[in-house]
Scaffold this motif. Structure first.
Motif, short mmCIF file in Angstrom:
data_model
loop_
_atom_site.label_atom_id
_atom_site.label_comp_id
_atom_site.label_asym_id
_atom_site.label_seq_id
_atom_site.Cartn_x
_atom_site.Cartn_y
_atom_site.Cartn_z
N THR A 112 0.86 -1.06 0.12
CA THR A 112 0.05 0.16 0.09
C THR A 112 0.88 1.19 -0.04
O THR A 112 1.84 1.45 0.94
N GLY A 113 0.68 2.19 -0.98
CA GLY A 113 1.51 3.44 -0.97
C GLY A 113 2.62 3.32 -1.68
O GLY A 113 3.74 4.02 -1.44
N GLU A 114 2.94 1.88 -2.16
CA GLU A 114 4.37 1.77 -2.65
C GLU A 114 4.15 1.35 -4.18
O GLU A 114 3.18 1.19 -4.76
N PRO A 115 5.27 1.55 -4.95
CA PRO A 115 5.29 1.41 -6.76
C PRO A 115 4.97 0.41 -6.91
O PRO A 115 3.90 0.10 -8.02
N GLY A 116 4.83 -0.86 -6.35
CA GLY A 116 4.13 -2.20 -6.75
C GLY A 116 2.67 -2.06 -6.62
O GLY A 116 2.14 -2.58 -7.44
N GLY A 117 2.45 -1.42 -5.39
CA GLY A 117 0.82 -1.25 -5.39
C GLY A 117 0.49 -0.58 -6.44
O GLY A 117 -1.01 -0.83 -7.20
N GLU A 118 0.95 0.64 -6.81
CA GLU A 118 0.52 1.35 -7.91
C GLU A 118 0.34 0.70 -9.14
O GLU A 118 -0.35 0.67 -10.17
N LYS A 119 1.50 -0.24 -9.52
CA LYS A 119 1.51 -0.76 -10.74
C LYS A 119 0.24 -1.85 -10.86
O LYS A 119 -0.29 -2.08 -11.96
#
Length: 524
Positions: free
Chosen positions: A56-63
């Motif tokens: 959550t709130g990390e680049p992987g979550g955004e991807k």
């Protein structure tokens, strides 16, 4: 015996024919869109190293959110949030930073040598005295805090155990049975914090084990819904240290943990007192707001389009911890994949003239691992009125075989909460299963005395608490749960799809029946 077996075979075959006759060929056709091949493709991307555990709130979550939105767009689902597939969830990250912790000039590291918990403004300490308060017990038979004022002071407490008599029995119970002070995880801490000390230094004999198992998590920031205040809650800070660090702290006064505990046992009395020390610490909370997205795709219905089904799965997981990726293939890449597969089936049905009467919202939510925050936010800020939402079907971990079924029937699913609010929902789910999927429906987690309280631990609960009937489809816990070993190669894709098909068939019936589900129960 032979005649009996023949009769049983005839009855079984007849039942199979009845089920076959009950099947809706149109519904069956689109259920076959839920396929292990496409499911594996989705999950191999969602649980890949590139997506870094979808924190959550990390680049992987955004991807992951971007991938899901792109898939919804490919399926022709509408973007219902003012023309977007994203509902920004307003969150706040509170980090408790320890910039200095030194004993007698020797520096130690948070999460490696000790761990700090607390909340409040930046604080600096240079202490020359500490109050040793033994076990922190206040009892009629033994009292570490009697006649001692610790308000605003730094205290040193033994976080485990209790005083013993010469026979090795508890001084408080007088028996071999330990008292609540020894067995409770919180009793002594609550007793001490009620006296308002400035800092609690707790000595633990099991710290090394805790740091080995949870060290990285113990120092992770806390994430919560942003209530607009963005202020850290002030709590009494507690630092847990090893016995060797406590002895270094007490060395200036010429004593040690061993000497003090031996004196307590020898005298049967508290040895609470002030001791000269050299302790420096700097710590405090920092808060920052940020957003993470729920991802919504909308399929409009026909004559009953104002009524809505919501199908959910959380796409977030634990991200990267201590340099390791927590892939989260089952938790909850599997449920997210299930939603994408079900969306594909309904979208194709609509494109070929067999769309649902009621509308369907496919929603993958964020921050479930942080406390069901994404679904909580949606329930507070619904894109479609909650009073028009007839059901929530939630898929969370549907790709594995749990310990209970590992050496038994693998053809199962836990169907949790199906009759908590609506007797009709359970009946619909059971009928769909009997006709189409023939899974064992396990209801063990519906027990109100379930010690793990599984019903309350996934996103459907944020709909149920608003009186919306729910089912939580779940394949259960396994040894790889919340570890880096929850990987794609361990997923049973045939079972994942079969469980997703059950959710599809149940949704199909609810979406197309004349009457909306009745809400006629309120079970625990």
């Amino acid at each position: 015996m032979k005649h009996t077996l023949s009769l049983l075979f005839f009855i079984s075959a007849l039942y199979g024919c009845i089920k076959g006759q009950d099947r809706d060929p149109i519904q069956q056709k689109y259920a076959e869109e839920i396929h292990p091949g496409s499911a594996k493709k989705h999950l191999s991307i969602l649980a890949s190293a590139e997506f870094e555990g979808r924190g959550t709130g990390e680049p992987g979550g955004e991807k992951a959110a971007a991938y899901i939105a792109a898939e919804f767009k490919k399926l022709g689902l509408s973007a219902p949030v003012d023309g977007s597939y994203f509902q920004p969830v307003k969150l706040v990250r509170t980090r408790f930073d320890v910039t200095e912790f030194a004993i007698a000039g020797q520096s130690f590291r948070n999460g490696k040598d000790f761990y700090f918990v607390g909340g409040g403004p930046q604080t600096q300490i240079h202490a020359t005295e500490i109050v040793f308060i033994g076990y922190g017990i206040s009892d009629d038979r033994y009292d570490d805090l009697k006649g001692i004022d610790i308000e605003g002071k730094i205290v040193l407490v033994l976080s485990e155990g209790e005083p013993k008599n010469p026979e090795g029995k508890s001084l408080i119970t007088g028996t071999d049975v330990p008292s609540d002070w020894a067995t409770s995880n919180t009793k002594r801490l609550q007793n001490i914090t009620s006296k308002n000390p400035k800092l609690i230094v707790a000595v633990s004999l099991t710290l090394e084990e805790s740091l080995a198992r949870f060290g990285y998590r113990l120092t992770q920031p806390r994430i919560a819904l942003d209530d607009g205040k963005n202020t850290a809650i002030s709590t009494t800070p507690v630092v847990t240290i090893r016995k060797e660090m406590a002895n270094l702290l007490l060395a200036k006064a010429g004593t040690s943990v061993e000497k003090l505990t031996a004196k307590i046992d020898a005298t049967q009395k508290s040895q609470s007192s002030g001791y000269a020390v050299d302790l420096k610490a700097s710590f405090g909370s920092k808060t920052e707001p940020f957003t993470s997205n729920n991802v919504l795709g909308y399929l409009e219905g026909t004559d009953l389009k104002d009524e809505l089904l919501v199908l959910t799965a959380h796409y977030d997981h634990e991200g990267i911890q201590n340099g390791e990726i927590y892939f989260g293939a089952d938790d909850n890449g599997s449920g997210t994949t299930g939603i994408l597969e079900i969306a594909q089936a309904f979208a194709k049905a609509k494109s070929e003239g067999h769309g649902p009467r009621r509308s369907i919202l496919f929603m993958t939510v964020t921050a479930e691992e942080k406390g069901l925050l994404g679904s909580n936010y949606y329930s507070r800020h619904p894109v479609f009125p909650l009073e028009n939402t007839v059901v929530n079907l939630n898929t969370d971990m549907i790709g594995r075989i749990d310990d209970k079924h590992l050496h038994g029937n693998h053809n199962y699913v836990h169907a949790i909460g199906s009759d908590k609010l609506s007797s009709e929902l359970k009946a619909i789910n059971e009928k769909a299963n009997a006709i189409y999927t023939q899974l064992e429906l396990d209801y063990m987690y519906d027990d109100p005395k379930d010690p793990m309280r599984i019903y309350y631990r996934s996103d459907q609960y944020n709909f149920a608490k608003h009186g919306i009937p729910v089912i939580f489809y779940f394949s259960g816990l396994h040894p790889d749960y919340h570890t880096p070993a929850d990987t794609v190669d361990k997923i049973h894709f045939e079972l994942l799809c079969k469980r997703a098909r059950l959710a599809f068939h149940t949704a199909w019936e609810i979406a197309n029946r004349d009457k909306r589900l009745v809400v006629d129960s309120n079970k625990e």
